[in-house]
Scaffold this motif. Structure first.
Motif, mmCIF file in Angstrom:
data_model
loop_
_atom_site.group_PDB
_atom_site.id
_atom_site.type_symbol
_atom_site.label_atom_id
_atom_site.label_comp_id
_atom_site.label_asym_id
_atom_site.label_seq_id
_atom_site.Cartn_x
_atom_site.Cartn_y
_atom_site.Cartn_z
ATOM 1 N N PRO A 65 8.508 4.127 1.015
ATOM 2 C CA PRO A 65 7.524 3.584 1.941
ATOM 3 C C PRO A 65 6.688 4.710 2.540
ATOM 4 C CG PRO A 65 9.731 3.447 2.888
ATOM 5 C CD PRO A 65 9.893 3.917 1.472
ATOM 6 N N PRO A 66 5.422 4.442 2.847
ATOM 7 C CA PRO A 66 4.573 5.484 3.419
ATOM 8 C C PRO A 66 5.028 5.815 4.842
ATOM 9 C CG PRO A 66 3.447 3.370 3.486
ATOM 10 C CD PRO A 66 4.747 3.145 2.763
ATOM 11 N N GLU A 67 4.687 6.983 5.289
ATOM 12 C CA GLU A 67 5.084 7.384 6.641
ATOM 13 C C GLU A 67 4.186 6.753 7.696
ATOM 14 O OE1 GLU A 67 5.366 11.633 6.665
ATOM 15 O OE2 GLU A 67 6.538 11.624 4.805
ATOM 16 N N THR A 68 2.989 6.464 7.300
ATOM 17 C CA THR A 68 2.071 5.790 8.228
ATOM 18 C C THR A 68 2.294 4.287 8.133
ATOM 19 O OG1 THR A 68 0.484 5.863 6.443
ATOM 20 C CG2 THR A 68 0.325 7.574 8.118
ATOM 21 N N PRO A 69 1.812 3.524 9.106
ATOM 22 C CA PRO A 69 2.001 2.065 9.033
ATOM 23 C C PRO A 69 1.333 1.503 7.797
ATOM 24 C CG PRO A 69 1.092 2.730 11.180
ATOM 25 C CD PRO A 69 1.093 3.936 10.315
ATOM 26 N N MET A 70 1.885 0.414 7.287
ATOM 27 C CA MET A 70 1.301 -0.285 6.132
ATOM 28 C C MET A 70 -0.155 -0.622 6.421
ATOM 29 S SD MET A 70 1.474 -1.811 3.194
ATOM 30 C CE MET A 70 3.172 -2.057 2.655
ATOM 31 N N ASP A 71 -0.990 -0.459 5.422
ATOM 32 C CA ASP A 71 -2.418 -0.744 5.565
ATOM 33 C C ASP A 71 -2.890 -1.450 4.283
ATOM 34 O OD1 ASP A 71 -5.056 -0.781 6.423
ATOM 35 O OD2 ASP A 71 -5.160 1.380 6.825
ATOM 36 N N PHE A 72 -4.115 -1.876 4.265
ATOM 37 C CA PHE A 72 -4.707 -2.327 3.013
ATOM 38 C C PHE A 72 -4.787 -1.120 2.088
ATOM 39 C CE2 PHE A 72 -6.430 -5.167 6.257
ATOM 40 C CZ PHE A 72 -6.124 -6.398 5.700
ATOM 41 N N HIS A 73 -4.983 -1.373 0.807
ATOM 42 C CA HIS A 73 -5.145 -0.258 -0.109
ATOM 43 C C HIS A 73 -6.406 -0.487 -0.936
ATOM 44 C CE1 HIS A 73 -4.119 3.234 -2.402
ATOM 45 N NE2 HIS A 73 -4.096 2.552 -3.538
ATOM 46 N N ALA A 74 -7.089 0.602 -1.251
ATOM 47 C CA ALA A 74 -8.290 0.516 -2.087
ATOM 48 C C ALA A 74 -8.041 1.243 -3.395
ATOM 49 C CB ALA A 74 -9.488 1.138 -1.361
ATOM 50 N N TRP A 75 -8.494 0.663 -4.487
ATOM 51 C CA TRP A 75 -8.416 1.308 -5.790
ATOM 52 C C TRP A 75 -9.704 0.963 -6.537
ATOM 53 C CZ3 TRP A 75 -5.295 -2.743 -4.194
ATOM 54 C CH2 TRP A 75 -5.348 -3.931 -4.900
ATOM 55 N N PHE A 76 -9.719 1.065 -7.850
ATOM 56 C CA PHE A 76 -10.924 0.633 -8.562
ATOM 57 C C PHE A 76 -10.540 0.081 -9.920
ATOM 58 C CE2 PHE A 76 -12.053 3.935 -11.808
ATOM 59 C CZ PHE A 76 -11.107 4.896 -11.508
ATOM 60 N N GLU A 77 -11.487 -0.552 -10.545
ATOM 61 C CA GLU A 77 -11.281 -1.107 -11.875
ATOM 62 C C GLU A 77 -12.378 -0.591 -12.787
ATOM 63 O OE1 GLU A 77 -9.177 -5.305 -10.569
ATOM 64 O OE2 GLU A 77 -11.347 -5.105 -10.464
ATOM 65 N N ALA A 78 -11.985 -0.221 -13.976
ATOM 66 C CA ALA A 78 -12.965 0.265 -14.951
ATOM 67 C C ALA A 78 -12.894 -0.615 -16.184
ATOM 68 C CB ALA A 78 -12.687 1.725 -15.311
ATOM 69 N N PHE A 79 -14.033 -0.734 -16.854
ATOM 70 C CA PHE A 79 -14.135 -1.586 -18.028
ATOM 71 C C PHE A 79 -13.906 -0.728 -19.275
ATOM 72 C CE2 PHE A 79 -16.203 -4.251 -21.202
ATOM 73 C CZ PHE A 79 -15.738 -5.507 -20.853
ATOM 74 N N VAL A 80 -12.750 -0.903 -19.875
ATOM 75 C CA VAL A 80 -12.324 -0.081 -21.002
ATOM 76 C C VAL A 80 -11.757 -1.007 -22.073
ATOM 77 C CG1 VAL A 80 -10.907 1.900 -21.705
ATOM 78 C CG2 VAL A 80 -11.566 1.643 -19.300
ATOM 79 N N GLY A 81 -12.144 -0.784 -23.310
ATOM 80 C CA GLY A 81 -11.556 -1.571 -24.398
ATOM 81 C C GLY A 81 -11.763 -3.061 -24.228
ATOM 82 N N ILE A 95 -9.274 -3.930 17.959
ATOM 83 C CA ILE A 95 -8.358 -3.260 18.891
ATOM 84 C C ILE A 95 -6.934 -3.201 18.364
ATOM 85 C CG2 ILE A 95 -9.705 -3.754 20.977
ATOM 86 C CD1 ILE A 95 -7.876 -6.160 21.468
ATOM 87 N N ARG A 96 -6.691 -3.905 17.263
ATOM 88 C CA ARG A 96 -5.317 -3.998 16.807
ATOM 89 C C ARG A 96 -5.343 -4.524 15.388
ATOM 90 N NH1 ARG A 96 -2.193 -8.317 17.361
ATOM 91 N NH2 ARG A 96 -3.772 -9.347 18.640
ATOM 92 N N MET A 97 -4.506 -3.984 14.504
ATOM 93 C CA MET A 97 -4.456 -4.474 13.139
ATOM 94 C C MET A 97 -3.069 -4.233 12.582
ATOM 95 S SD MET A 97 -6.774 -3.337 9.847
ATOM 96 C CE MET A 97 -5.871 -1.920 9.215
ATOM 97 N N SER A 98 -2.480 -5.229 11.971
ATOM 98 C CA SER A 98 -1.259 -4.973 11.210
ATOM 99 C C SER A 98 -1.381 -5.674 9.865
ATOM 100 C CB SER A 98 -0.020 -5.431 11.976
ATOM 101 O OG SER A 98 -0.058 -6.808 12.188
ATOM 102 N N VAL A 99 -0.783 -5.058 8.878
ATOM 103 C CA VAL A 99 -0.882 -5.527 7.499
ATOM 104 C C VAL A 99 0.527 -5.569 6.931
ATOM 105 C CG1 VAL A 99 -1.865 -5.009 5.217
ATOM 106 C CG2 VAL A 99 -3.119 -4.355 7.285
ATOM 107 N N TRP A 100 0.830 -6.577 6.126
ATOM 108 C CA TRP A 100 2.131 -6.586 5.455
ATOM 109 C C TRP A 100 1.993 -6.938 3.971
ATOM 110 C CZ3 TRP A 100 0.789 -9.571 9.633
ATOM 111 C CH2 TRP A 100 0.583 -10.938 9.413
ATOM 112 N N ALA A 101 2.895 -6.415 3.180
ATOM 113 C CA ALA A 101 2.941 -6.667 1.734
ATOM 114 C C ALA A 101 4.358 -6.312 1.310
ATOM 115 C CB ALA A 101 1.911 -5.815 0.999
ATOM 116 N N ASP A 102 5.227 -7.306 1.271
ATOM 117 C CA ASP A 102 6.653 -7.058 1.044
ATOM 118 C C ASP A 102 7.194 -7.971 -0.039
ATOM 119 O OD1 ASP A 102 6.904 -5.323 3.441
ATOM 120 O OD2 ASP A 102 6.465 -7.192 4.502
ATOM 121 N N GLU A 103 8.126 -7.449 -0.771
ATOM 122 C CA GLU A 103 8.832 -8.301 -1.716
ATOM 123 C C GLU A 103 9.735 -9.244 -0.918
ATOM 124 O OE1 GLU A 103 10.962 -6.136 -4.704
ATOM 125 O OE2 GLU A 103 11.575 -7.971 -5.739
ATOM 126 N N VAL A 104 9.751 -10.512 -1.309
ATOM 127 C CA VAL A 104 10.632 -11.487 -0.658
ATOM 128 C C VAL A 104 11.401 -12.255 -1.716
ATOM 129 C CG1 VAL A 104 9.250 -11.794 1.452
ATOM 130 C CG2 VAL A 104 8.763 -13.181 -0.589
#
Lengths: 275, 275, 275, 275
Positions: free
Chosen positions: D202-218, D259-268
Motif C-alpha cells: 500500500p502507498p504511504e500517502t492516503p489512497m487517491d485516484f490514479h492517472a495513467w494513459f492508453e496507447a493504440f498499438v496493434g 475541503i476534504r476528499m477520500s478515495v477507496w479502491a479495495d478488494e472485497v
C-alpha cells in the motif's frame, strides 16, 4: 472504374405534401463520390439529414402541381465483383456485435418470427457458414418467380407474403431472404441502390433501382442478391435498414402521385464530367 | 419522492441460450438513480450496451439449468403526475424533428399502414392538438377490454390484432394507440417500465411491468396511457422503441423458459438503502 | 442566392505523407448543396469521414512528387446577413446544454484558463447578454492589428500569443475572442470556411479561407467575427472545433509542402452549373 | 475478483457554483458493475450525462455552504494484470481508425507539437512496435521524479511543463508520456480512475485516484502507466480524454473550495454488499 448514377422523378400533387426521399449514394460506401448534383424544379427548400441507419434522407414539401427532382452523381469504384467467402463462418448469437442485433429482429415487412420453423426445416441442415446464406439465396432464387406485375410502389410487400405468393420484384426476393436469415439468427439487412449492367446483358425493362441484402458472415457484412444470385460489379447503396420501410425510396405524408421516374447507372470514362 | 424498483427472473434452459434483457432504468429519465445493483445466480459474464433507442441492454448466455437474474434500484423522482397540455398542437409533418420520423413509420407490431382509413375516420374530426391523441386513448380505453389471458409473453401481439380482438394487456393497449397515432402522422413510441401504485388502489394481480406510450405533441414527448387513461405518478421507463420487439423485456436466441418473475415498484423513505 | 465555393491546393512531398484535409462544406449548414465535385491529380484513394465535431475530413496519402487537390461546390443560401440579437441573454453555466460544455474548456490554442482575470477585468462589467460577446469582438477588433506576415500555416498561434503580440490574421482574431468568451463561461467555438465579398469591397490580397467564431447566446449559436466585426452575407462553414487544431485545414503526418493554394467564394447566377 | 471503489468529497462555497464531476466508473469497461450508489448532502438535483469521450459527467450546482458528494460501487473484474503485447506493431498513420485520430493531436495540457524533435531524437530509433511506447514509459519513469508537492488540483500541469521540471504526480507522468506518443504519431489518451493495491505494498500517502494513459498499438488500446511502469491488477477507468481537462475530476464554473476528499479502491469478498 467510374459510374454515373442518378434518377429523375416527377410528382403531381393537389395539396402540399411533406416527403422524405432517399436517392443520394451513401457516404460510407467503398467508393469515392467524384461529383454530385441535385435539382428541384420548381426550386424548393430541401434539407438533408442522416437517419439512424446512415441513410441520407431528403426532406421537402412537394408543392401543389408538378415537381421534378433530379439527382446525378459520378462515383469511382474499384470495379470488382461482389466478394465471396465460402469458408466464412456464422457467428453464434452471443458473439454478434451489439449493433448487428437489431438486424436479427422481425420488422414490418420481415416477419421472421413467423418463418422460424420453415427456415430451420429448409436450411437447418446446412453448415453454419456462408453456405447457409447461400442456400437461402438459392432457394429464394429458385422458388420465387420474377413478376413485375404483382408488386408496385403502392403495395406493401412482406416476407411472408412473398413466401406464400412465390413471386415478386427484386425487393420481394430480398425481403424473403432477409426473413429466412433472421429466422436463423443471422443478422440481415435490406439494401437498395444503383446497379449498372457491367458485364451482363441489359435488362429488357427500363433501368430501375435494385434491391438486395447484406448478411453478417465471418465478422463482416457481405452483399447477397437472391434475385440475380450471381456476383455483380458496381453496387452503389442508397439505403439500408430493417426492410423497405426503413429504407424507403419515398415516404409521403399525404397524397403525392409519382407520375414519372427514370434511373441511370452506367459506366463512364474516367474523365467524365457531371451533367 | 423515492421509489424502489426492480425485478427478479428465474429461467430454465436445456442448452446454453444467448439472451438480451432490458430491466435497468433508462439513463435519460427525469429522475436520479440513487443506487442500483444487479445479481446473477450463478455468476455469469454480463455485458451492458446501449442500443440505438437508448435502452440499456444486458447480454448474457443463460447456462444449462437454472438462472436467476435480479435488478434492484432506488430512484429519486419529482413525484408529479403525468404532464397534461390540452392546448399543445400537433406539428405538421414537415416540422417534425428528424429523429422523431422513425416513430411515424409502421413496424412489426404496429401496422399503422393498415389502420390509416379507420384512424382518419375515427379521429380525423378532432382538432390537431393534444385532443387528437387523447381521443385515441379514450377510444382504446373504452373499446379494448383488459384480459390477461389472451396475451402472454409467448404471444406476438400487434396493433391490428388488438383492433380486431378488442382485448389484451397493457402492451396491447399501447400498441393499438401507437398504431392509430402513426396512422395520423403523429410520432408515437412504445414505452415500458416500472409504475408504482402511488395514489391508486393496488392491482389485484401481482405487480408487473407496465407498458404505455409517448406521443410527440407541442414540440416534446408526453406520456400517454391508454390502459389506465388517467395521469399517474412515478413512471420509470426501462425501454422505448417502435414496439415491444425493439423494446423487449427479453430476447432469447434459443429455447430458455421463464419459470418465475417478480417485479417491484414501491415508494420508500428518502433514506432507504438499497437491498 | 447561389455561391460557388472551392479551393485548389498543390503539395509536394519527398516521401508518402498521410494527410487529413477539411475543405468540403459542412452538411449541417443553413444552405443547400446544389452540386459538388472533387478531383485529385494524380488519382488517389480518398476517404471521407465525419469527425466528432461534424467536420468532413478527407483522408489520403500524398504521394512522392506533386499532388493537386481540388474541391468545387455550388450552394444555395438565403442571402441574409449574420443574425444579430442584442437582447439575447447568456445562459448561466448550469443551464448550458451538455454538448456546449466542451466549448467552455481551454484547448491547445485557446488557453482560456490563463485569460480569466484579464477577461473579467475587461468585460465583467458588461451586461450578461449578447453585449458581452460584442464587447469581446469590439475589443479584439480594436486592439489586434491585421498582419498577414506574423502568422502563416507553419505557425501555431494561440489566444495568449495573440493577446501578447496584438497582431495576426483572421484565425488569430478568432482564437483570442474565443479565449475571452470561454474565460467568461460563454461556450465559444472556432469556425472556418468560405466567405464571399457580397456587398463589401474585395480584399486586396488574394481570396483565402476565413476564420470566425460562434458563441452560444440566448439558447443558440451565433456567428461572430472579430476580424471584420460587421455582419456579413454568405458564411459557408467547413470546420468547427475547439480551435484551429480540431478544425485544421490540413493535418499532415509527415513533411508535405504546400506549394500552391487558391480559394474561391463568389456569387453566381441561379442556373450556374458546376465547373 | 470484486472491488469496492468510491470517493467522498467535501466542498465549501460562498455562492452557488455550477459544477461537473467525474467519479462514476465508465460504462464501457471490461468489468461488471454489481452495485452503485450516490449520495449528496444536502440533497440536490443531480443530472448525469455522457460526454463525447464516453465519460459519465455529473452536473449539479454546489449550494452556499457545505456540500458532501459520495459515490460507492462494487465492480466484478477478471483480476488479470495489464495486458502486455511486445510484438504488437504500431499502425502507420494512414491505417489508424478515424476515431483514434483526435488522440494524435496536441491539446491544452499536451503540447505534442512542441515535443516533436525531442521525441524523435529520444525514441525514433526504437522499433515501430509496443517497444516504442514502452521506451517512452521507461524514459518518463526514469527521468521524472515523483513529487506530490509540485502539483495539486489548482495547478494546470502540461507535458512541456513536466518535461522541463522533471517532477510531478501520476497525472504529470501520464501527460508527458502522452505527449511523446502523439509527437511520434501514436494515438494516446489520458485516463484516470480507481486502482487498488492488489499485490503491491500500500502507498504511504492516503489512497487517491490514479492517472495513467492508453496507447493504440496493434489495433487496440492498451493501458500504460509511466508512474508505476509495471503491470497492475484492477484498473477501473472513470475518465478518458485528450488530457486532464477533458477528463477532469471536477470542473467548477465559480469558486468552490475542495475541503476534504477520500478515495477507496479495495478488494472485497464476492458477496460483499454495497454500503
Amino acid at each position: 472504374m467510374r459510374l454515373r448514377v442518378g434518377c429523375e422523378f416527377g410528382f403531381e400533387s393537389d395539396v402540399p405534401v411533406p416527403m422524405l426521399m432517399l436517392v443520394g449514394v451513401r457516404r460510407d460506401g467503398d467508393y469515392r463520390t467524384v461529383s454530385e448534383s441535385t435539382r428541384l424544379d420548381p426550386e424548393l427548400p430541401l434539407r438533408e439529414y442522416v437517419d439512424g441507419f446512415g441513410n441520407r434522407c431528403w426532406r421537402f414539401t412537394a408543392p401543389v402541381g408538378l415537381l421534378t427532382t433530379r439527382y446525378d452523381a459520378v462515383v469511382a469504384i474499384q470495379g470488382q465483383a461482389d466478394a465471396v467467402a465460402p469458408e466464412a463462418r456464422l457467428a453464434p448469437a452471443q458473439d454478434l456485435p451489439d449493433e448487428s442485433l437489431v438486424f436479427t429482429l422481425p420488422s414490418r415487412q420481415v416477419e421472421s418470427d413467423l418463418l422460424m420453423s420453415d427456415a430451420w426445416a429448409l436450411f437447418g441442415g446446412t453448415p453454419p457458414t456462408w453456405a447457409r446464406v447461400q442456400a437461402v439465396c438459392d432457394w429464394v432464387h429458385g422458388n420465387v418467380r420474377y413478376d413485375a406485375e404483382v408488386s408496385g410502389p403502392a403495395t406493401l410487400g412482406s416476407a411472408v407474403g412473398v413466401y406464400q405468393r412465390r413471386s415478386g420484384v427484386c425487393r420481394d426476393f430480398a425481403l424473403l431472404a432477409v426473413g429466412f436469415c433472421r429466422a436463423l439468427n443471422i443478422p440481415a439487412r435490406y439494401t437498395f441502390g444503383y446497379l449498372p449492367d457491367v458485364g451482363v446483358p441489359p435488362p429488357e425493362t427500363p433501368m430501375d433501382f435494385h434491391a438486395w441484402f447484406e448478411a453478417f458472415v465471418g465478422g463482416r457484412w457481405y452483399a447477397f442478391d437472391a434475385r440475380h444470385n450471381t456476383p455483380r460489379i458496381g453496387r452503389v447503396p442508397i439505403g439500408r435498414g430493417r426492410d423497405a420501410i426503413d429504407a424507403a425510396l419515398t415516404t409521403a405524408y399525404g397524397p403525392a402521385r409519382l407520375i414519372r421516374m427514370s434511373v441511370w447507372a452506367d459506366e463512364v470514362a474516367d474523365d467524365h464530367p457531371a451533367r
